[in-house]
Design a protein around this motif. Structure first.
Motif, mmCIF file in Angstrom:
data_model
loop_
_atom_site.group_PDB
_atom_site.id
_atom_site.type_symbol
_atom_site.label_atom_id
_atom_site.label_comp_id
_atom_site.label_asym_id
_atom_site.label_seq_id
_atom_site.Cartn_x
_atom_site.Cartn_y
_atom_site.Cartn_z
ATOM 1 N N GLU A 156 1.067 -1.019 0.073
ATOM 2 C CA GLU A 156 -0.171 -0.152 0.083
ATOM 3 C C GLU A 156 1.330 1.236 -0.222
ATOM 4 O O GLU A 156 0.175 2.457 0.209
ATOM 5 C CB GLU A 156 -0.888 0.194 1.388
ATOM 6 N N GLU A 157 2.026 1.439 -0.274
ATOM 7 C CA GLU A 157 2.830 2.362 0.091
ATOM 8 C C GLU A 157 3.930 2.501 -1.005
ATOM 9 O O GLU A 157 4.605 1.444 -1.468
ATOM 10 C CB GLU A 157 3.839 2.422 1.550
ATOM 11 N N PRO A 158 4.221 3.739 -1.318
ATOM 12 C CA PRO A 158 5.517 3.955 -2.573
ATOM 13 C C PRO A 158 6.822 3.842 -1.998
ATOM 14 O O PRO A 158 7.205 3.932 -1.036
ATOM 15 C CB PRO A 158 5.392 5.300 -2.324
ATOM 16 N N PHE A 159 7.492 2.838 -2.754
ATOM 17 C CA PHE A 159 8.491 2.307 -2.127
ATOM 18 C C PHE A 159 9.475 3.588 -0.943
ATOM 19 O O PHE A 159 10.478 3.214 -0.360
ATOM 20 C CB PHE A 159 9.642 1.991 -3.198
ATOM 21 N N VAL A 160 9.545 4.719 -1.634
ATOM 22 C CA VAL A 160 10.316 5.987 -1.083
ATOM 23 C C VAL A 160 9.711 5.358 0.466
ATOM 24 O O VAL A 160 10.966 6.025 1.512
ATOM 25 C CB VAL A 160 10.073 7.377 -1.324
ATOM 26 N N ASP A 161 8.759 5.708 0.437
ATOM 27 C CA ASP A 161 8.108 5.774 2.055
ATOM 28 C C ASP A 161 8.938 3.860 2.670
ATOM 29 O O ASP A 161 9.498 4.011 4.704
ATOM 30 C CB ASP A 161 6.672 5.207 2.396
ATOM 31 N N ILE A 162 8.064 2.931 2.356
ATOM 32 C CA ILE A 162 9.895 1.358 2.822
ATOM 33 C C ILE A 162 10.699 1.801 3.070
ATOM 34 O O ILE A 162 11.164 1.175 4.322
ATOM 35 C CB ILE A 162 8.918 0.885 1.824
ATOM 36 N N VAL A 163 11.692 2.293 2.130
ATOM 37 C CA VAL A 163 13.187 2.615 3.061
ATOM 38 C C VAL A 163 13.330 3.976 3.757
ATOM 39 O O VAL A 163 13.752 3.600 4.926
ATOM 40 C CB VAL A 163 13.158 3.679 1.185
ATOM 41 N N TRP A 164 12.059 4.754 3.773
ATOM 42 C CA TRP A 164 12.286 5.818 5.084
ATOM 43 C C TRP A 164 12.190 4.474 6.687
ATOM 44 O O TRP A 164 12.609 4.809 7.778
ATOM 45 C CB TRP A 164 11.330 6.905 5.675
#
Length: 211
Positions: free
Chosen positions: A172-180
């Motif tokens: 459900e999240e863009p990858f940049v949010d997962i990196v964070w």
């Protein structure tokens, strides 16, 4: 070229990874003010130390799960205390071994579900019963995740579900949010692990308050 907005996240991850690695393996650690303090490598006794009764930890499968755990997660002779949702409340206190295993699993599986075969599950991830192997596995998982990040361009960073890790909000999240999110996992679990090392030393090697 590395996307500009990914650069500070990579630098933060590298800092957190290096600091935790030094805290675990020595021979010195960064105290946070630019000075270095001597620290010995993590021992098996410290790795498995249960500072309070009823801890969740990693255990030999032959002995079964610990208090309030329903099963032992992972692969191999050892497993990590776990339970299906809803988890026990209040949450059990978790040992250094549990926290390091959890962190390593997250890094290794997310690396696979970003730039690998995208097939690994918790049942595939080995759980280690000794400190040296566990620390080496953390380093391997962290390196795999860092390599996976190097493949990400701006399109990937904006893609929802770019990482297919099945045990989080990745779908459900863009990858940049997962990196964070992964960065804050390394930072906060690293701080917990550092505190447990301090408590173990201050208790005289686990003597005071040990379960």
């Amino acid at each position: 070229m590395t996307p500009t907005r990914l650069v500070p996240l990579l630098e933060q991850f590298d800092f957190a990874r290096e600091r935790l690695g030094g805290r675990l393996a020595g021979p010195v650690m960064d105290s946070g003010d630019g000075s270095e303090t001597a620290v010995g490598p993590l021992t098996d006794a410290e790795y498995l130390w249960e500072p309070v009764p009823g801890c969740w930890s990693v255990r030999r499968r032959t002995g079964g799960p610990g208090t309030r755990a329903a099963f032992l997660a992972g692969a191999g002779e050892w497993g990590r205390d776990a339970a299906s949702y809803p988890h026990p409340w209040p949450p059990p206190f978790t040992t250094l071994a549990w926290r390091l295993s959890h962190l390593t699993e997250m890094l290794a599986l997310r690396a696979d579900h970003t730039a690998g075969g995208r097939t690994l599950t918790r049942d595939d991830h080995p759980v280690h019963g000794d400190a040296a192997t566990a620390v080496a596995a953390f380093e391997e998982g962290a390196a795999a995740w860092r390599t996976a990040l190097a493949t990400a361009d701006d399109t990937a960073l904006d893609t929802v579900g770019y990482c297919t890790y099945p045990h989080g909000s990745d779908a459900e999240e863009p990858f940049v949010d997962i990196v964070w999110w992964v960065n804050q996992e390394v930072l906060h679990h690293g701080a917990e692990i550092a505190l447990l090392r301090d408590l173990y030393r201050a208790s005289g090697g686990g003597g005071a308050g040990a379960a």
